[in-house]
Design a protein around this motif. Structure first.
Motif, PDB file in Angstrom:
ATOM      1  N   LEU A  54       0.983  -1.333   0.212  1.00 53.51           N
ATOM      2  CA  LEU A  54       0.397  -0.103  -0.299  1.00 53.51           C
ATOM      3  C   LEU A  54       0.428   0.875   0.283  1.00 53.51           C
ATOM      4  O   LEU A  54       1.516   1.397   1.116  1.00 53.51           O
ATOM      5  CB  LEU A  54      -1.040   0.105   1.049  1.00 53.51           C
ATOM      6  CG  LEU A  54      -2.022   1.181   1.129  1.00 53.51           C
ATOM      7  CD1 LEU A  54      -2.332   1.113   0.352  1.00 53.51           C
ATOM      8  CD2 LEU A  54      -1.963   0.671   2.476  1.00 53.51           C
TER       9      LEU A  54
ATOM     10  N   THR B 178      -9.289   3.120   7.486  1.00 50.67           N
ATOM     11  CA  THR B 178     -10.607   2.048   6.560  1.00 50.67           C
ATOM     12  C   THR B 178     -10.331   1.401   5.373  1.00 50.67           C
ATOM     13  O   THR B 178     -10.008   0.440   4.554  1.00 50.67           O
ATOM     14  CB  THR B 178     -11.684   2.960   5.922  1.00 50.67           C
ATOM     15  OG1 THR B 178     -12.454   3.995   7.067  1.00 50.67           O
ATOM     16  CG2 THR B 178     -12.769   2.824   4.621  1.00 50.67           C
ATOM     17  N   ALA B 179      -8.730   1.511   4.529  1.00 52.40           N
ATOM     18  CA  ALA B 179      -7.842   0.898   3.930  1.00 52.40           C
ATOM     19  C   ALA B 179      -7.173  -0.443   4.070  1.00 52.40           C
ATOM     20  O   ALA B 179      -7.298  -1.196   3.040  1.00 52.40           O
ATOM     21  CB  ALA B 179      -6.463   2.259   3.440  1.00 52.40           C
TER      22      ALA B 179
ATOM     23  N   GLU C 216      -9.485  -2.513   5.433  1.00 52.82           N
ATOM     24  CA  GLU C 216      -9.770  -3.338   5.536  1.00 52.82           C
ATOM     25  C   GLU C 216     -10.474  -4.087   4.120  1.00 52.82           C
ATOM     26  O   GLU C 216     -10.924  -5.043   3.720  1.00 52.82           O
ATOM     27  CB  GLU C 216     -11.219  -2.802   5.711  1.00 52.82           C
ATOM     28  CG  GLU C 216     -11.817  -2.422   7.092  1.00 52.82           C
ATOM     29  CD  GLU C 216     -12.579  -1.359   7.615  1.00 52.82           C
ATOM     30  OE1 GLU C 216     -13.854  -1.075   6.880  1.00 52.82           O
ATOM     31  OE2 GLU C 216     -13.176  -0.647   8.585  1.00 52.82           O
ATOM     32  N   GLU C 217      -9.644  -3.503   3.631  1.00 53.12           N
ATOM     33  CA  GLU C 217      -9.099  -3.805   1.565  1.00 53.12           C
ATOM     34  C   GLU C 217      -8.378  -4.758   1.547  1.00 53.12           C
ATOM     35  O   GLU C 217      -7.504  -5.284   2.099  1.00 53.12           O
ATOM     36  CB  GLU C 217      -8.782  -2.725   0.703  1.00 53.12           C
ATOM     37  CG  GLU C 217      -9.956  -1.510   0.940  1.00 53.12           C
ATOM     38  CD  GLU C 217      -9.820  -0.278  -0.258  1.00 53.12           C
ATOM     39  OE1 GLU C 217      -9.534  -1.266  -1.289  1.00 53.12           O
ATOM     40  OE2 GLU C 217      -9.984   0.550  -0.571  1.00 53.12           O
ATOM     41  N   ASP C 218      -8.923  -6.024   0.324  1.00 59.34           N
ATOM     42  CA  ASP C 218      -7.819  -7.171   0.078  1.00 59.34           C
ATOM     43  C   ASP C 218      -6.909  -6.118  -0.849  1.00 59.34           C
ATOM     44  O   ASP C 218      -7.787  -6.001  -2.145  1.00 59.34           O
ATOM     45  CB  ASP C 218      -8.844  -8.277  -0.389  1.00 59.34           C
ATOM     46  CG  ASP C 218      -8.492  -9.187  -0.279  1.00 59.34           C
ATOM     47  OD1 ASP C 218      -7.104  -9.570  -0.377  1.00 59.34           O
ATOM     48  OD2 ASP C 218      -7.957  -9.942  -1.085  1.00 59.34           O
ATOM     49  N   TYR C 219      -5.689  -5.996  -0.823  1.00 61.72           N
ATOM     50  CA  TYR C 219      -4.997  -5.892  -1.975  1.00 61.72           C
ATOM     51  C   TYR C 219      -4.475  -6.705  -3.022  1.00 61.72           C
ATOM     52  O   TYR C 219      -4.096  -8.029  -2.370  1.00 61.72           O
ATOM     53  CB  TYR C 219      -4.086  -4.942  -1.888  1.00 61.72           C
ATOM     54  CG  TYR C 219      -5.070  -3.565  -0.680  1.00 61.72           C
ATOM     55  CD1 TYR C 219      -5.158  -2.441  -1.671  1.00 61.72           C
ATOM     56  CD2 TYR C 219      -4.936  -3.362   0.544  1.00 61.72           C
ATOM     57  CE1 TYR C 219      -5.577  -1.403  -1.274  1.00 61.72           C
ATOM     58  CE2 TYR C 219      -5.349  -1.956   0.649  1.00 61.72           C
ATOM     59  CZ  TYR C 219      -5.594  -1.366  -0.001  1.00 61.72           C
ATOM     60  OH  TYR C 219      -6.183  -0.541   0.928  1.00 61.72           O
TER      61      TYR C 219
ATOM     62  N   ASN D 240      -0.060  -1.109  -4.757  1.00 61.10           N
ATOM     63  CA  ASN D 240      -1.295   0.012  -4.202  1.00 61.10           C
ATOM     64  C   ASN D 240      -1.870   0.605  -3.539  1.00 61.10           C
ATOM     65  O   ASN D 240      -0.451   1.016  -3.473  1.00 61.10           O
ATOM     66  CB  ASN D 240      -2.549  -1.319  -3.905  1.00 61.10           C
ATOM     67  CG  ASN D 240      -2.380  -2.788  -4.076  1.00 61.10           C
ATOM     68  OD1 ASN D 240      -3.852  -2.629  -4.980  1.00 61.10           O
ATOM     69  ND2 ASN D 240      -2.033  -3.485  -4.062  1.00 61.10           N
TER      70      ASN D 240
ATOM     71  N   LYS E  39      -5.994   5.684  -1.686  1.00 63.29           N
ATOM     72  CA  LYS E  39      -6.888   6.970  -2.654  1.00 63.29           C
ATOM     73  C   LYS E  39      -7.177   7.987  -1.554  1.00 63.29           C
ATOM     74  O   LYS E  39      -7.085   8.142  -0.705  1.00 63.29           O
ATOM     75  CB  LYS E  39      -7.966   6.021  -3.087  1.00 63.29           C
ATOM     76  CG  LYS E  39      -7.841   4.803  -4.664  1.00 63.29           C
ATOM     77  CD  LYS E  39      -9.223   4.836  -5.025  1.00 63.29           C
ATOM     78  CE  LYS E  39      -8.485   3.455  -5.267  1.00 63.29           C
ATOM     79  NZ  LYS E  39      -9.863   2.583  -6.205  1.00 63.29           N
TER      80      LYS E  39
END
Length: 209
Positions: free
Chosen positions: A173, A194-195, A197-200, A205, A208
């Motif tokens: 990230l 919050t970021a 929690e995403e599956d990268y 990546n 944003k």
């Protein structure tokens, strides 16, 4: 949060330790911080880099390996979150910047022997900071031996990190620290949570806006 082992990386003065500590506190995670102050060759290296680069890097690699091995081998990575402020590969990257070719070849042989024995992080958070911001942070934390680090050295370190990240499928990230302030802006830190929690996917990546 699906990531059990998170590593924060970036250039000298990027804010790795600050963010790692903040994330560890939030997640009640085990915190692994690099013990750079224990390296007796560090002040000597900044005074005479050619003379002290090899013992400096060898000491760092041995200490990082011992710390990670001791702390991770007893860790249940499926139950407890671990946050570290360094990636073991940084030993090799800084050696590439600091050592002449012959010494680097020997150093790499040693690195290749011990690196497979370590657990690799689930996610690398890379703090990408402009040199001007790095120098500002270096001045602010006021470590005497760091005050004369040239801009070109910081650029070389940055380029080495970028080369590694682009060539290896590390789940990364990438965060532009000129746009985010996780210390003074609580909303920015919340957006980072919050970021996470995403599956990268493996590779780079970008966080944003």
């Amino acid at each position: 949060m699906q990531y059990r082992f998170i590593t924060i990386e970036g250039n000298i003065g990027a804010g790795k330790t600050t963010l790692a500590s903040k994330l560890a506190a939030h997640f009640h995670a085990k915190l692994i911080l690099e013990e750079f102050a224990d390296n007796p060759f560090l002040p000597l290296f900044y005074e005479r880099p050619q003379q002290y680069a090899f013992p400096l890097e060898l000491f760092f690699m041995a200490e990082r390996y011992k710390q990670l091995k001791d702390m991770l081998q007893t860790q249940d990575l499926f139950r407890e979150v671990v946050v570290s402020d360094y990636l073991f590969i940084k030993s090799l990257l800084f050696a590439k910047v600091n050592l002449p070719e012959e010494e680097y070849a020997l150093y790499q042989k040693l690195f290749d022997i011990i690196n497979p024995q370590l657990v690799q992080p689930d996610l690398l958070i890379f703090l990408n900071a402009p040199v001007s911001r790095l120098q500002e942070n270096i001045r602010h934390r006021n470590r005497s031996y760091e005050q004369q680090i040239p801009d070109d050295y910081l650029r070389n370190v940055h380029d080495m990190y970028m080369q590694y990240i682009k060539q290896h499928p590390v789940r990364t990230l990438m965060i532009d620290t000129s746009k985010w302030d996780f210390v003074r802006q609580p909303d920015d830190f919340q957006r980072l949570l919050t970021a996470l929690e995403e599956d990268y996917a493996p590779g780079i990546n970008y966080m944003k806006l």
